[in-house]
Design a protein around this motif. Structure first.
Motif, PDB file in Angstrom:
ATOM      1  N   PRO A 211       0.836  -1.083  -0.052  1.00 18.78           N
ATOM      2  CA  PRO A 211      -0.156  -0.241   0.041  1.00 18.78           C
ATOM      3  C   PRO A 211       0.732   1.376   0.071  1.00 18.78           C
ATOM      4  O   PRO A 211       0.560   2.252  -0.826  1.00 18.78           O
ATOM      5  CB  PRO A 211      -0.964  -0.237   1.387  1.00 18.78           C
ATOM      6  CG  PRO A 211      -1.057  -1.647   1.576  1.00 18.78           C
ATOM      7  CD  PRO A 211       0.452  -2.205   0.996  1.00 18.78           C
ATOM      8  N   GLU A 212       1.703   1.312   0.603  1.00 16.17           N
ATOM      9  CA  GLU A 212       2.749   2.337   0.756  1.00 16.17           C
ATOM     10  C   GLU A 212       3.392   2.759  -0.631  1.00 16.17           C
ATOM     11  O   GLU A 212       3.465   3.863  -0.933  1.00 16.17           O
ATOM     12  CB  GLU A 212       3.925   2.352   2.024  1.00 16.17           C
ATOM     13  CG  GLU A 212       4.792   3.458   2.140  1.00 16.17           C
ATOM     14  CD  GLU A 212       5.999   3.583   1.054  1.00 16.17           C
ATOM     15  OE1 GLU A 212       6.531   4.667   0.880  1.00 16.17           O
ATOM     16  OE2 GLU A 212       6.378   2.484   0.652  1.00 16.17           O
ATOM     17  N   GLN A 213       3.950   1.712  -1.339  1.00 16.12           N
ATOM     18  CA  GLN A 213       4.583   1.830  -2.673  1.00 16.12           C
ATOM     19  C   GLN A 213       3.517   2.290  -3.566  1.00 16.12           C
ATOM     20  O   GLN A 213       3.941   3.001  -4.374  1.00 16.12           O
ATOM     21  CB  GLN A 213       5.021   0.367  -2.946  1.00 16.12           C
ATOM     22  CG  GLN A 213       6.308   0.118  -2.205  1.00 16.12           C
ATOM     23  CD  GLN A 213       7.035  -1.366  -2.436  1.00 16.12           C
ATOM     24  OE1 GLN A 213       5.903  -2.253  -3.081  1.00 16.12           O
ATOM     25  NE2 GLN A 213       8.273  -1.924  -2.189  1.00 16.12           N
ATOM     26  N   LYS A 214       2.348   1.666  -3.517  1.00 11.84           N
ATOM     27  CA  LYS A 214       1.221   2.261  -4.609  1.00 11.84           C
ATOM     28  C   LYS A 214       1.195   3.636  -4.439  1.00 11.84           C
ATOM     29  O   LYS A 214       0.880   4.594  -5.371  1.00 11.84           O
ATOM     30  CB  LYS A 214      -0.041   1.226  -4.184  1.00 11.84           C
ATOM     31  CG  LYS A 214       0.137   0.091  -4.748  1.00 11.84           C
ATOM     32  CD  LYS A 214      -1.222  -0.625  -4.439  1.00 11.84           C
ATOM     33  CE  LYS A 214      -1.269  -2.172  -4.565  1.00 11.84           C
ATOM     34  NZ  LYS A 214      -2.474  -2.956  -4.252  1.00 11.84           N
ATOM     35  N   GLU A 215       0.795   4.249  -2.911  1.00 10.98           N
ATOM     36  CA  GLU A 215       0.908   5.450  -2.939  1.00 10.98           C
ATOM     37  C   GLU A 215       1.726   6.326  -3.179  1.00 10.98           C
ATOM     38  O   GLU A 215       1.716   7.309  -4.039  1.00 10.98           O
ATOM     39  CB  GLU A 215       0.726   5.704  -1.398  1.00 10.98           C
ATOM     40  CG  GLU A 215       0.432   7.057  -0.780  1.00 10.98           C
ATOM     41  CD  GLU A 215      -0.706   8.014  -1.475  1.00 10.98           C
ATOM     42  OE1 GLU A 215      -0.450   9.313  -1.478  1.00 10.98           O
ATOM     43  OE2 GLU A 215      -1.679   7.516  -1.915  1.00 10.98           O
ATOM     44  N   ARG A 216       3.082   6.108  -2.921  1.00  9.01           N
ATOM     45  CA  ARG A 216       4.456   6.800  -3.257  1.00  9.01           C
ATOM     46  C   ARG A 216       4.543   6.957  -4.685  1.00  9.01           C
ATOM     47  O   ARG A 216       4.956   7.957  -4.990  1.00  9.01           O
ATOM     48  CB  ARG A 216       5.544   6.072  -2.553  1.00  9.01           C
ATOM     49  CG  ARG A 216       6.827   6.943  -2.595  1.00  9.01           C
ATOM     50  CD  ARG A 216       7.649   6.581  -1.574  1.00  9.01           C
ATOM     51  NE  ARG A 216       8.151   5.223  -1.302  1.00  9.01           N
ATOM     52  CZ  ARG A 216       9.333   4.586  -1.823  1.00  9.01           C
ATOM     53  NH1 ARG A 216      10.161   5.304  -2.268  1.00  9.01           N
ATOM     54  NH2 ARG A 216       9.480   3.601  -1.534  1.00  9.01           N
ATOM     55  N   PHE A 217       4.400   5.717  -5.477  1.00 10.94           N
ATOM     56  CA  PHE A 217       4.894   5.678  -6.822  1.00 10.94           C
ATOM     57  C   PHE A 217       3.666   6.061  -7.580  1.00 10.94           C
ATOM     58  O   PHE A 217       4.082   6.672  -8.713  1.00 10.94           O
ATOM     59  CB  PHE A 217       5.564   4.496  -7.290  1.00 10.94           C
ATOM     60  CG  PHE A 217       6.822   4.085  -6.293  1.00 10.94           C
ATOM     61  CD1 PHE A 217       7.897   5.019  -6.484  1.00 10.94           C
ATOM     62  CD2 PHE A 217       6.853   2.934  -5.641  1.00 10.94           C
ATOM     63  CE1 PHE A 217       9.001   4.771  -5.902  1.00 10.94           C
ATOM     64  CE2 PHE A 217       7.867   2.661  -4.773  1.00 10.94           C
ATOM     65  CZ  PHE A 217       9.099   3.484  -5.111  1.00 10.94           C
ATOM     66  N   LEU A 218       2.574   5.916  -7.304  1.00  7.08           N
ATOM     67  CA  LEU A 218       1.413   6.424  -8.292  1.00  7.08           C
ATOM     68  C   LEU A 218       0.816   7.589  -8.007  1.00  7.08           C
ATOM     69  O   LEU A 218       0.213   8.094  -9.063  1.00  7.08           O
ATOM     70  CB  LEU A 218       0.463   5.136  -8.124  1.00  7.08           C
ATOM     71  CG  LEU A 218       0.733   3.600  -8.593  1.00  7.08           C
ATOM     72  CD1 LEU A 218      -0.553   2.853  -8.447  1.00  7.08           C
ATOM     73  CD2 LEU A 218       1.143   3.686 -10.031  1.00  7.08           C
ATOM     74  N   SER A 219       1.148   8.330  -7.009  1.00  4.35           N
ATOM     75  CA  SER A 219       0.507   9.294  -6.817  1.00  4.35           C
ATOM     76  C   SER A 219       1.189  10.475  -7.469  1.00  4.35           C
ATOM     77  O   SER A 219       0.692  11.679  -7.626  1.00  4.35           O
ATOM     78  CB  SER A 219       0.683   9.543  -5.158  1.00  4.35           C
ATOM     79  OG  SER A 219       1.917  10.084  -4.778  1.00  4.35           O
ATOM     80  N   ILE A 220       2.229  10.454  -7.985  1.00  2.93           N
ATOM     81  CA  ILE A 220       3.191  11.415  -8.347  1.00  2.93           C
ATOM     82  C   ILE A 220       2.388  12.048  -9.839  1.00  2.93           C
ATOM     83  O   ILE A 220       2.766  12.976 -10.367  1.00  2.93           O
ATOM     84  CB  ILE A 220       4.659  10.893  -8.674  1.00  2.93           C
ATOM     85  CG1 ILE A 220       4.660   9.809  -9.925  1.00  2.93           C
ATOM     86  CG2 ILE A 220       5.247  10.642  -7.580  1.00  2.93           C
ATOM     87  CD1 ILE A 220       6.093   9.574 -10.387  1.00  2.93           C
ATOM     88  N   PHE A 221       1.787  10.893 -10.342  1.00  2.98           N
ATOM     89  CA  PHE A 221       1.196  11.488 -11.649  1.00  2.98           C
ATOM     90  C   PHE A 221      -0.177  12.389 -11.659  1.00  2.98           C
ATOM     91  O   PHE A 221      -0.542  12.811 -12.466  1.00  2.98           O
ATOM     92  CB  PHE A 221       0.826   9.914 -12.483  1.00  2.98           C
ATOM     93  CG  PHE A 221       1.904   9.135 -12.701  1.00  2.98           C
ATOM     94  CD1 PHE A 221       2.893   9.376 -13.271  1.00  2.98           C
ATOM     95  CD2 PHE A 221       1.921   8.056 -11.907  1.00  2.98           C
ATOM     96  CE1 PHE A 221       4.034   8.469 -13.656  1.00  2.98           C
ATOM     97  CE2 PHE A 221       3.116   6.867 -12.018  1.00  2.98           C
ATOM     98  CZ  PHE A 221       4.103   7.492 -12.956  1.00  2.98           C
ATOM     99  N   LYS A 222      -0.447  12.535 -10.276  1.00  2.62           N
ATOM    100  CA  LYS A 222      -1.340  13.557  -9.986  1.00  2.62           C
ATOM    101  C   LYS A 222      -0.784  15.051 -10.280  1.00  2.62           C
ATOM    102  O   LYS A 222      -1.546  16.211 -10.282  1.00  2.62           O
ATOM    103  CB  LYS A 222      -2.120  13.353  -8.970  1.00  2.62           C
ATOM    104  CG  LYS A 222      -2.630  12.173  -8.723  1.00  2.62           C
ATOM    105  CD  LYS A 222      -3.377  11.837  -7.316  1.00  2.62           C
ATOM    106  CE  LYS A 222      -3.856  10.379  -7.183  1.00  2.62           C
ATOM    107  NZ  LYS A 222      -4.464  10.265  -6.048  1.00  2.62           N
ATOM    108  N   ASN A 223       0.514  15.023 -10.240  1.00  2.00           N
ATOM    109  CA  ASN A 223       1.196  16.319 -10.160  1.00  2.00           C
ATOM    110  C   ASN A 223       0.916  17.386 -11.502  1.00  2.00           C
ATOM    111  O   ASN A 223       0.624  16.527 -12.532  1.00  2.00           O
ATOM    112  CB  ASN A 223       2.625  16.069 -10.253  1.00  2.00           C
ATOM    113  CG  ASN A 223       3.578  17.309  -9.860  1.00  2.00           C
ATOM    114  OD1 ASN A 223       3.643  18.162 -10.547  1.00  2.00           O
ATOM    115  ND2 ASN A 223       4.078  17.262  -8.528  1.00  2.00           N
ATOM    116  N   ASP A 224       1.237  18.477 -11.333  1.00  6.91           N
ATOM    117  CA  ASP A 224       0.965  19.414 -12.840  1.00  6.91           C
ATOM    118  C   ASP A 224       2.035  19.222 -13.551  1.00  6.91           C
ATOM    119  O   ASP A 224       1.728  19.469 -15.010  1.00  6.91           O
ATOM    120  CB  ASP A 224       0.887  20.904 -12.371  1.00  6.91           C
ATOM    121  CG  ASP A 224      -0.400  21.306 -11.570  1.00  6.91           C
ATOM    122  OD1 ASP A 224      -1.518  20.504 -11.662  1.00  6.91           O
ATOM    123  OD2 ASP A 224      -0.392  22.140 -10.782  1.00  6.91           O
TER     124      ASP A 224
END
Length: 403
Positions: free
Chosen positions: A115-128
């Protein structure tokens, strides 16, 4: 009985992505091919529009029993993915592959990450800012045989040291992180393989060169080098617990194979989109510019009829593979079948269209570009020979026969 009618949501996705492909992708495709690069301002624009290349909708069918008893609640993510991908590739496959997003790196993180890896690596694509993920399995001496990888991972205090080389990596140079497959002990074969997330800027991690290609020229394909590259423990995909599970002896090899069950239908959908683009372009010319009588018109009409038939058959195979993935059913055979059939279909149709168009289809015209682009679709994500081997193994497995 299976329904072939699209749901309202699926139809909306299909129409929306076709509009985007026709109005945003197709107009820049030929120039991007010539320049071997998608314009940065265009990538910024589509990123702000929230349009990304994500292939992480796989629900984890693997090799579970396909009787239906173990099926998860039905989802539509994989079917949505193949519908959208076909339309985007109709616009242009190289531009589509260059879209920001997790790309081929998404499925292994989504299916095997903590769960921590999913959040850390996939959340960056919400960036501008546009960002990319990548997937690195292929090596100079390990292409179709994924079990033969030789990139090493040596356990050290706090993590691992990676040494080796990866080739033909889509978006490998621009990626914020890359899922890299390596072996902790080559003598263990597949059981010794592990999957790591290597972040851009890691010491010892570099891109040695970008490949010069016949097709998909607007999309970068990188050669990556790992020289005493330190990867922290928290970047071992799934954590140590994933590889210590008793019974099935999971490994990086299983992570890679599970990824293919998700991404091969996506690749098939891209090949179908390319074939459809060539077919529709050629059909339009034959209908409007050629005399409506004589042997040539009759022959052209028959060939184009075969093209439409083959596109429909490839699409149905692809939809079945995506449907089974959405239900959490085993789809390795179906994923291999649709990928093999669609890749060959795309190449055959582009070749037929070039023959029908003659000089009209050459020298910088759309179909000539599509012919160059489509060739790789019977190679990457596993050659057609490998797909046929996957199919054969699953044919014989119930009878205890190993292929």
């Amino acid at each position: 009985m299976i329904s072939f009618e699209l749901s309202d949501q699926q139809q909306q996705i299909k129409e929306m992505t076709h509009w985007f492909a026709e109005n945003e992708i197709r107009p820049i495709a030929m120039e991007a091919d010539k320049q071997e690069k998608v314009p940065d301002d265009w990538l910024d624009k589509v990123n702000k529009m929230g349009i990304h290349l994500n292939t992480s909708s796989f629900s984890g069918g693997g090799d579970k029993d396909s009787s239906g008893k173990k099926a998860k609640k039905e989802r539509e993510g994989n079917r949505m993915g193949v519908l959208a991908t076909e339309e985007m590739a109709w616009g242009d496959p190289a531009v589509t592959l260059s879209l920001p997003g997790a790309g081929l790196g998404g499925p292994p993180v989504e299916s095997s990450g903590t769960p921590e890896q999913k959040e850390r690596f996939l959340s960056i694509f919400k960036n501008d800012e546009p960002r990319w993920g990548a997937y690195a399995l292929t090596e100079p001496d390990a292409g179709s045989d994924a079990s033969a990888i030789r990139t090493t991972a040596t356990k050290v205090d706090g993590g691992y040291i990676l040494n080796g080389q990866k080739i033909f990596i889509t978006n490998g140079a621009c990626a914020s992180w890359v899922v890299v497959f390596a072996t902790v002990d080559a003598s263990l074969g597949r059981s010794g393989q592990r999957a790591f997330v290597v972040e851009k800027g890691a010491t010892g991690f570099s891109c040695s060169r970008l490949a010069e290609k016949m097709g998909l020229r607007a999309n970068e394909t990188a050669e990556l080098v790992f020289e005493d590259c330190f990867v922290p423990q928290e970047n071992l995909l799934g954590g140590e617990a994933l590889y210590e599970t008793s019974g099935s002896k999971p490994s990086g090899f299983q992570v890679a194979m599970k990824t293919f069950d998700s991404t091969r239908p996506i690749v098939a959908a891209m090949a179908i989109g390319i074939a459809r683009a060539a077919y529709e372009y050629t059909l339009d010319i034959v209908k409007h510019d050629y005399p409506k009588q004589g042997d040539f018109f009759r022959m052209a009409s028959e060939l184009l009829g075969e093209c439409e038939q083959d596109i429909a058959a490839a699409r149905l195979l692809t939809w079945e593979a995506a449907w089974k993935a959405d239900l959490g059913l085993a789809n390795a055979k179906e994923a291999a079948m649709c990928k093999a059939h669609a890749g060959k279909t795309g190449l055959d149709i582009c070749a037929k269209c070039l023959e029908l168009l003659g000089p009209t289809g050459l020298d910088g015209h759309l179909v000539e570009k599509l012919y160059r682009d489509v060739k790789v679709f019977d190679i990457f994500e596993g050659t057609n020979e490998i797909q046929h081997l996957v199919i054969a193994r699953r044919q014989y497995a119930p009878h205890g026969i190993r292929v």
